[in-house]
Design an enzyme around this catalytic site. Structure first.
Site, PDB file in Angstrom:
ATOM      1  CB  CYS A   1       5.009   6.335  -5.776  1.00 38.02           C
ATOM      2  SG  CYS A   1       6.606   7.264  -6.552  1.00 38.02           S
TER       3      CYS A   1
ATOM      4  CD  GLU B   1       9.523   0.118   9.800  1.00 42.51           C
ATOM      5  OE1 GLU B   1      10.066   0.957   9.016  1.00 42.51           O
ATOM      6  OE2 GLU B   1       8.502   0.334  10.604  1.00 42.51           O
ATOM      7  NE  ARG B   2       6.702  -2.800   6.196  1.00 40.48           N
ATOM      8  CZ  ARG B   2       6.203  -2.863   7.260  1.00 40.48           C
ATOM      9  NH1 ARG B   2       7.267  -3.356   8.603  1.00 40.48           N
ATOM     10  NH2 ARG B   2       5.360  -2.172   8.198  1.00 40.48           N
TER      11      ARG B   2
ATOM     12  CB  SER C   1       1.379   5.876   3.027  1.00 38.08           C
ATOM     13  OG  SER C   1       1.685   5.994   4.508  1.00 38.08           O
TER      14      SER C   1
ATOM     15  CE  LYS D   1      11.960   5.306   9.966  1.00 37.13           C
ATOM     16  NZ  LYS D   1      11.971   4.086   9.412  1.00 37.13           N
TER      17      LYS D   1
HETATM   18  P1  NAD Z   1       4.854   4.083   4.894  1.00 36.34           P
HETATM   19  O1  NAD Z   1       4.241   5.431   5.108  1.00 36.34           O
HETATM   20  O2  NAD Z   1       4.275   2.778   5.581  1.00 36.34           O
HETATM   21  O3  NAD Z   1       6.492   4.171   5.462  1.00 36.34           O
HETATM   22  C1  NAD Z   1       7.283   5.144   5.008  1.00 36.34           C
HETATM   23  C2  NAD Z   1       8.303   5.671   6.095  1.00 36.34           C
HETATM   24  O4  NAD Z   1       7.514   5.916   7.335  1.00 36.34           O
HETATM   25  C3  NAD Z   1       8.885   4.225   6.804  1.00 36.34           C
HETATM   26  O5  NAD Z   1      10.161   4.513   6.998  1.00 36.34           O
HETATM   27  C4  NAD Z   1       8.268   4.151   7.987  1.00 36.34           C
HETATM   28  O6  NAD Z   1       8.887   3.429   8.932  1.00 36.34           O
HETATM   29  C5  NAD Z   1       7.662   5.244   8.673  1.00 36.34           C
HETATM   30  N1  NAD Z   1       6.400   5.138   9.185  1.00 36.34           N
HETATM   31  C6  NAD Z   1       5.518   4.073   9.061  1.00 36.34           C
HETATM   32  N2  NAD Z   1       4.397   4.426  10.152  1.00 36.34           N
HETATM   33  C7  NAD Z   1       4.718   5.710  10.547  1.00 36.34           C
HETATM   34  C8  NAD Z   1       4.049   6.414  11.643  1.00 36.34           C
HETATM   35  N3  NAD Z   1       2.906   5.931  11.988  1.00 36.34           N
HETATM   36  N4  NAD Z   1       4.740   7.554  12.264  1.00 36.34           N
HETATM   37  C9  NAD Z   1       5.953   7.858  11.486  1.00 36.34           C
HETATM   38  N5  NAD Z   1       6.517   6.960  10.664  1.00 36.34           N
HETATM   39  C10 NAD Z   1       6.089   5.954  10.227  1.00 36.34           C
HETATM   40  O7  NAD Z   1       5.087   3.869   3.454  1.00 36.34           O
HETATM   41  P2  NAD Z   1       5.730   2.402   2.722  1.00 36.34           P
HETATM   42  O8  NAD Z   1       4.803   1.243   2.855  1.00 36.34           O
HETATM   43  O9  NAD Z   1       7.090   2.065   3.295  1.00 36.34           O
HETATM   44  O10 NAD Z   1       5.879   2.819   1.138  1.00 36.34           O
HETATM   45  C11 NAD Z   1       4.861   2.859   0.187  1.00 36.34           C
HETATM   46  C12 NAD Z   1       4.212   4.309   0.181  1.00 36.34           C
HETATM   47  O11 NAD Z   1       5.121   5.309  -0.342  1.00 36.34           O
HETATM   48  C13 NAD Z   1       2.997   4.379  -0.822  1.00 36.34           C
HETATM   49  O12 NAD Z   1       1.928   4.930  -0.482  1.00 36.34           O
HETATM   50  C14 NAD Z   1       3.625   4.881  -2.008  1.00 36.34           C
HETATM   51  O13 NAD Z   1       2.873   5.642  -2.920  1.00 36.34           O
HETATM   52  C15 NAD Z   1       4.591   5.824  -1.426  1.00 36.34           C
HETATM   53  N6  NAD Z   1       5.685   6.392  -2.365  1.00 36.34           N
HETATM   54  C16 NAD Z   1       5.612   7.709  -2.603  1.00 36.34           C
HETATM   55  C17 NAD Z   1       6.618   8.251  -3.507  1.00 36.34           C
HETATM   56  C18 NAD Z   1       6.635   9.568  -4.025  1.00 36.34           C
HETATM   57  O14 NAD Z   1       7.456  10.161  -4.473  1.00 36.34           O
HETATM   58  N7  NAD Z   1       5.611  10.106  -3.986  1.00 36.34           N
HETATM   59  C19 NAD Z   1       7.758   7.424  -3.835  1.00 36.34           C
HETATM   60  C20 NAD Z   1       7.919   5.952  -3.167  1.00 36.34           C
HETATM   61  C21 NAD Z   1       6.796   5.501  -2.558  1.00 36.34           C
END
Ligand code: NAD
Length: 499
Positions: free
Chosen positions: A281, A176-177, A226, A173
């Site tokens: 990240c 969606e961006r 996140s 999954k």
């Molecule tokens: P995000 O948490 O908004 O989204 C990640 C995924 O979760 C997406 O597939 C999204 O569709 C889904 N999602 C979003 N809201 C949700 C909800 N309420 N319930 C269930 N699923 C939901 O993160 P993002 O903006 O796509 O990515 C950036 C974040 O990812 C930053 O915080 C970054 O630090 C983190 N990140 C961490 C690592 C790591 O390895 N620690 C690596 C890359 C990115």
């Protein structure tokens, strides 16, 4: 406008839910496609197909499975430019950066080609009289992964390559961006010989994620994104009895000691703080110079470098340092946090607030910002900004700098710049952060090591890629075996048939 699809059972399948999300070109601000958002029925349909496909795939010997991945690597190299451009168009990062995104995923695929070796079990001959004991690693079954927008090629590959190398089916999954590259990866894997249904892409938002978490057939969930979402998925997934690993947000500190090579440190900070518009990240978002003199020297070196950064669309070629951020909402959040920094008393040394790019006024570009005199109570320090904003927190001595990084709730990556081996060694030993760089600003471990932070940057026990991935995607089974002895006479084995 282009309507994207899911990729289910080896085919592009239109969304059935009637719900869609806009996919933007962040450089122009235009909506370039819409992506379907799956509901629970669509997810369940894909899970049934995955379960059917998985049995045959798990029975395929690991060397054959590895050959599919070998071919996949060739296809990734063949289509590198095409993948990178599609990635840049939806994400906004520069094309060289997008190639790096594909490349770091590809390297994990290469590691997973070692599956026949990595999946070998253990054997104890004569653990007791006539008793042998052995253990093997078996696939979990249907597995799933939920990925973030910032590495739409690399992170899906970090998950699905080990999952399928181990004999699982995998449902991805993606964010969606920027969903196009994950769909392209699924097509390429099928071209490489992967049976239909072993890797499927189901697009969606929270509804699709909840359908994954609650589906009884799905055995494991990998998540990267996140921290609040990581925490939610980990809690609910674990209470549903699944194996879950979730990787969250970050606030990575770089400590600059008075003896550091200041040019090297400034170059490193500019690359690690502003590269990919700070949407990594492992980006450095906090610089911690030790001593007032070090801080003054560092700021003096940083300012001209930051002012020289070129911001532009991916179509400008190699001449651009970073592109737009992913959405208008992300831009607004970043600029809101910058304003909070000013309001809370930090000194804005480089002010990118008025940045605008001629011809791309509607794009989501954010100018580079540098703060000095940041204190730990400010929002720009406590929160992950995920944009081209670097905060400087001045520390009076090494212990204060170390404590600062240790007290932050995130613990993904960190770095120290020094010429002193003893300080570097002390830092590496005492810091409570998962990935540490010594004169290396973005210490991302290579595919054959594992990747993962500590504290609020991770939920779960095992890291991504490297040997941990083969543990995460398999279960150990241990067999204790004893065979009834036949009667041997004159060296002959005389087996007595049972009645
Ligand atoms: P995000 O948490 O908004 O989204 C990640 C995924 O979760 C997406 O597939 C999204 O569709 C889904 N999602 C979003 N809201 C949700 C909800 N309420 N319930 C269930 N699923 C939901 O993160 P993002 O903006 O796509 O990515 C950036 C974040 O990812 C930053 O915080 C970054 O630090 C983190 N990140 C961490 C690592 C790591 O390895 N620690 C690596 C890359 C990115």
């Amino acid at each position: 406008m282009q309507e994207l699809t899911h990729y289910i059972n080896g085919a592009h399948v239109k969304g059935q839910s009637g719900r869609f999300a806009d996919v933007f070109n962040p450089a122009t601000g235009e909506v370039q496609a819409k992506v379907p958002l799956a509901n629970a029925e669509e997810m369940a349909f894909a899970v049934d197909i995955a379960a059917d496909a998985q049995t045959g795939w798990a029975a395929t010997n690991p060397q054959r499975r590895a050959r599919v991945l070998m071919k996949f690597v060739d296809l990734l190299n063949r289509d590198m430019q095409k993948l990178a451009e599609a990635l840049s168009r939806e994400h906004g990062k520069t094309v060289p950066d997008a190639k790096g995104d594909v490349q770091r995923g590809l390297e994990v695929v290469e590691y997973c080609i070692g599956a026949p070796q990595l999946l070998k079990g253990e054997y104890t001959d004569s653990a007791g009289p006539g008793i042998d004991m052995y253990s093997m690693r078996q696939a979990l079954g249907v597995t799933a992964g939920i990925t973030p927008f910032n590495f739409p090629a690399m992170i899906p590959m970090w998950m699905f390559a080990p999952a399928i190398a181990c004999g699982n089916a995998f449902i991805l999954k993606p964010s969606e961006r920027d969903p196009s590259v994950p769909l392209m990866l699924a097509e390429l894997l099928e071209e490489a010989g992967l049976p239909k249904g072993v890797l499927q892409v189901v697009n969606g938002d929270k509804e699709a994620v909840d359908a994954i978490i609650d589906h009884p057939v799905i055995q494991s969930i990998g998540f990267v994104g996140s921290t609040p979402i990581a925490e939610y998925i980990y809690g609910r997934g674990c209470s549903n009895g699944k194996r879950v690993q979730c990787f969250g947000g970050a606030k990575n500190h770089m400590i600059i000691m008075p003896d550091a090579d200041m040019d090297q440190a400034a170059d490193a900070l500019v690359g690690a703080g502003y590269g990919a518009a700070g949407e990594r990240c492992m980006a450095i978002s906090v610089a911690v110079p030790v001593g007032e003199d070090t801080a003054d020297r560092l700021i003096e070196k940083l300012v001209p470098r930051i002012e020289k950064l070129k911001v532009g669309p991916y179509t400008s070629g190699d001449d651009v340092d970073y592109g737009p951020v992913v959405t208008a909402a992300a831009k607004e959040k970043i600029l809101g946090l910058v304003q909070s920094g000013v309001d809370q008393g930090a000194k804005l040394v480089v002010d990118g607030r008025d940045f605008s790019l001629q011809g791309y006024e509607d794009g989501f570009f954010v100018g580079a910002h540098l703060f000095d005199n940041v204190t730990p109570d400010m929002d720009i320090y406590t929160q992950e900004i995920f944009g081209p904003v670097l905060s400087t927190v001045r520390a009076q001595n090494y212990e204060e700098a170390l404590k600062l990084a240790m007290d932050h709730e995130y613990g993904n990556g960190t770095a120290i710049f020094t010429r002193d081996g003893d300080t570097a060694r002390d830092f590496a030993n005492r810091i409570n952060i998962g990935m540490v760089g010594i004169n290396v600003p973005i210490p991302v471990p290579l595919a054959y090591h594992t990747f993962g932070g500590w504290k609020k940057s991770v939920f779960g026990d095992l890291n991504q890629h490297g040997p941990d991935a083969f543990k995460f995607y398999t279960r150990t089974k241990t067999i204790t075996s004893r065979w009834p002895s036949g009667i041997r006479e004159g060296g002959e084995f005389n087996f007595k048939p049972m009645d």
